[in-house]
Design an enzyme around this catalytic site. Structure first.
Site, short mmCIF file in Angstrom:
data_model
loop_
_atom_site.label_atom_id
_atom_site.label_comp_id
_atom_site.label_asym_id
_atom_site.label_seq_id
_atom_site.Cartn_x
_atom_site.Cartn_y
_atom_site.Cartn_z
N CYS A 382 4.10 -32.64 7.90
CA CYS A 382 4.83 -34.02 8.27
C CYS A 382 5.33 -34.66 7.05
O CYS A 382 6.42 -34.31 6.35
CB CYS A 382 3.87 -34.80 8.98
SG CYS A 382 4.98 -35.92 10.21
N HIS A 508 2.58 -31.08 13.67
CA HIS A 508 0.93 -31.18 12.79
C HIS A 508 0.39 -29.65 13.27
O HIS A 508 -0.11 -29.81 14.49
CB HIS A 508 0.54 -32.47 13.48
CG HIS A 508 0.81 -33.39 12.74
ND1 HIS A 508 0.22 -33.98 11.49
CD2 HIS A 508 1.91 -34.32 12.94
CE1 HIS A 508 0.88 -35.12 11.29
NE2 HIS A 508 2.03 -35.41 12.06
N GLU A 510 -2.42 -28.71 12.64
CA GLU A 510 -3.65 -28.76 12.40
C GLU A 510 -4.00 -29.02 13.97
O GLU A 510 -5.42 -28.91 14.17
CB GLU A 510 -3.98 -29.75 11.40
CG GLU A 510 -3.68 -31.05 11.87
CD GLU A 510 -2.33 -31.61 11.22
OE1 GLU A 510 -1.43 -30.67 11.08
OE2 GLU A 510 -2.13 -32.82 11.09
N1 GLN Z 1 5.78 -41.31 7.82
C1 GLN Z 1 6.54 -40.12 7.96
C2 GLN Z 1 7.07 -40.39 9.23
O1 GLN Z 1 7.05 -41.27 10.14
C3 GLN Z 1 5.53 -39.17 8.17
C4 GLN Z 1 4.51 -39.35 9.35
C5 GLN Z 1 3.36 -38.20 9.37
O2 GLN Z 1 2.92 -37.69 8.47
N2 GLN Z 1 2.81 -37.98 10.52
O3 GLN Z 1 8.13 -39.82 9.75
#
Ligand code: GLN
Length: 536
Positions: A382, A508, A510
């Site tokens: 992310c 994600h 994970e």
């Molecule tokens: N802050 C980033 C976004 O909103 C990444 C979010 C995250 O890592 N879950 O896109």
């Protein structure tokens, strides 16, 4: 008819109600029952989505896009069955539902009160996953500790529901602590007695006591607990500290928790628990033939729960590779171009973690430049992927002022920018791009080889995305968009060709790694790190 098990906590928090619930569920599942676990949290936020990880640990995301307590992660990792919004309810949500109904006129003429309206709404939510569902057994974990003001309505709801369900259809397991007083050289049962007395005051007699302890419980201690808490002696279950949470189902099996539960619920024992896969996982976990050191770069590293699903995914992937994964947490804020080589000395791989806001961003970008240039396996998740894009833009494409618009709204080269449909959103809670989205993998890419298929689905939680107007420049310079959302063309995975392992995802992974199904990206990243360690 669905049977209900309620798990309460006494004496202190952090005794591991989530792990006990998941372990019991695992044993019942292994005997052939279909089981789900839900968590009721007594706080007033609608969900933990707006909470800082320092407050509440990681925010777990389900397939249907619910932002939930991290215990749901344990439930999924143990049971290998997805959960949903219905598996996590907070006081905030209960009150919101009741207040909305009040405005609709559902209680017209009546005074709306904690009893019966709030307790009725709690009971309704406690049964949503049970009623006419495929689940034979629903385990409900009550957050907090008995005696907390805020958990009272939940305890009252359980009292009423037990009565309504009738005998043999529900039971209460109370998880408590038996502290060891070193000075006296003794285990002490008094806190447990007090905690059970408090439950009794609220009209609940626990059926089973699970006792967290650092030392084995003697028969004498068990007898004493049984006598003073009105439970059968075989319902006093020892839960000794374990070296890994994955031992707990087997420890509970030894204590026959599953048998006692089924007997009390008047359900047949069916087969002996089928735990071959679980045991072979434990065997591999405990007898690694090699070792790798992986750096976890993030800004919440002081709190291990902030990256719970990531560290658990490494445990699954390590076991799969028969390799011990040592995770070294590195505070991203502390990384500079001067110290990065020193900090990363001896690492065989680096994972750059998810996150929000600009704190620690430059350290993450330094980290990625270093591993990219030194052919050290890299895995970005992310925000970790977004940083990899910014790094590549700055240092390979020569766009020195490349940035994500999350960090600088007026960035000259916004290689990461806010998704179009996010721009009009004002509310912060539950409004990100959340839950499962599909993704097509490019033929011949590393991602396609790792997954072994061309179409995948992964869970998301973000507002920003790869800015497609730069895509051609990136691809010409060797950064490939190997995963694309087929509906809206969002870049979901990027990778580099001539690198030991350089893969990052906007989603994600994970959140989908389980004991039965370790996530392929983690498995392959650990394998690449292992290759790196051998080369050295
Ligand atoms: N802050 C980033 C976004 O909103 C990444 C979010 C995250 O890592 N879950 O896109």
């Amino acid at each position: 008819m669905t049977k209900y098990i309620f798990v309460t906590g006494g004496v202190t928090s952090s005794l591991g109600k989530g792990i006990i619930s998941a372990s019991l569920a695992k044993l019942l599942q292994a005997r052939g029952y279909s089981v789900t676990i839900q968590k009721f949290d007594p706080y007033i936020n609608i969900d933990p989505g707006t909470l800082n990880p320092y407050e509440h640990g990681e925010c777990y995301v389900t397939e249907d896009g619910a932002e939930t307590d991290l215990d749901l992660g344990h439930y999924e990792r143990f049971l290998n069955v997805p959960t949903s919004q219905a598996n996590n309810i907070t006081t905030g949500r209960i009150y919101q539902n009741v207040i909305n109904k009040e405005r609709e006129g559902a209680y017209l003429g009546k005074t709306v009160q904690v009893v019966p309206h709030i307790t009725d709404e709690i009971k309704r939510n406690m049964q949503i996953l049970g009623e006419g569902s495929e689940f034979d057994i629903v385990i409900t974990e009550l957050g907090g500790t008995v005696g907390d003001i805020e958990s009272l309505p939940y305890i009252e709801a359980v009292r009423q529901l037990r009565w309504e369900l009738g005998s043999g259809n529900s039971l209460v397991i109370h998880l408590t602590l038996i502290p060891f007083l070193a000075a006296a050289g003794e285990l002490k049962t008094k806190p447990t007695q007090h905690s059970v007395k408090m439950l009794l005051e609220y009209g609940i007699q626990p059926d089973i006591l699970v006792c967290r302890t650092e030392h084995h419980l003697s028969q004498e201690i068990r007898k004493k607990i049984a006598l003073f808490c009105n439970v059968n002696i075989n319902a006093v279950i020892e839960s000794i500290d374990a070296s890994t949470i994955y031992d707990v189902p087997l420890l509970m099996l030894k204590e026959q928790l599953d048998k006692i539960v089924l007997t009390k619920l008047k359900l047949p024992l069916k087969s002996d628990p089928l735990l071959d896969k679980w045991k072979s996982f434990l065997g591999r976990l405990k007898n690694p033939t090699s070792e790798v050191k992986i750096g976890l770069v993030g800004k919440y590293v002081e709190l291990p729960d902030a990256y719970k699903s990531i560290t658990e995914s490494f445990i699954h992937a390590g076991a799969k590779n028969e390799c011990k994964v040592i995770v070294k947490c590195i505070q991203s804020e502390s990384i500079t171009s001067d110290n990065v080589a020193e900090k990363f000395k001896g690492l065989n791989g680096v994972l750059v973690a998810p996150g929000f806001g600009s704190r620690g961003i430059e350290g993450k970008i330094e980290a990625i430049q270093y591993v990219r240039e030194n052919d050290i396996p890299f895995f970005g998740i992310c925000l970790g992927m977004q940083c990899a894009v910014v790094e590549f833009a700055r240092n390979v494409l020569g766009l020195e002022d490349a940035q994500s618009t999350e960090m600088d709204e007026n960035a000259k080269n916004p290689v990461i920018s806010m998704m179009e449909d996010q721009k009009k959103i004002k509310n912060k809670g539950g409004t990100m791009r959340l839950g499962a989205y599909s993704c097509d993998l490019k033929k011949g890419s590393k991602a396609a080889a790792i997954y072994g298929k061309s179409h995948i689905s992964e869970r998301h939680r973000h507002r920003y995305e790869f800015n497609n107007s730069y895509l051609e420049q990136f691809e010409n310079a060797g950064m490939m968009a190997s995963g694309i959302n087929p509906e809206n063309n969002l870049v979901e995975i990027i990778e580099l060709k001539n690198h030991a392992f350089f893969v990052a995802g906007q989603f994600h992974p994970e959140l989908k790694s389980t004991v039965d199904n370790p996530h392929p990206l983690f498995v392959n990243f650990v394998a690449a790190s292992l290759t790196h360690s051998k080369k050295k």
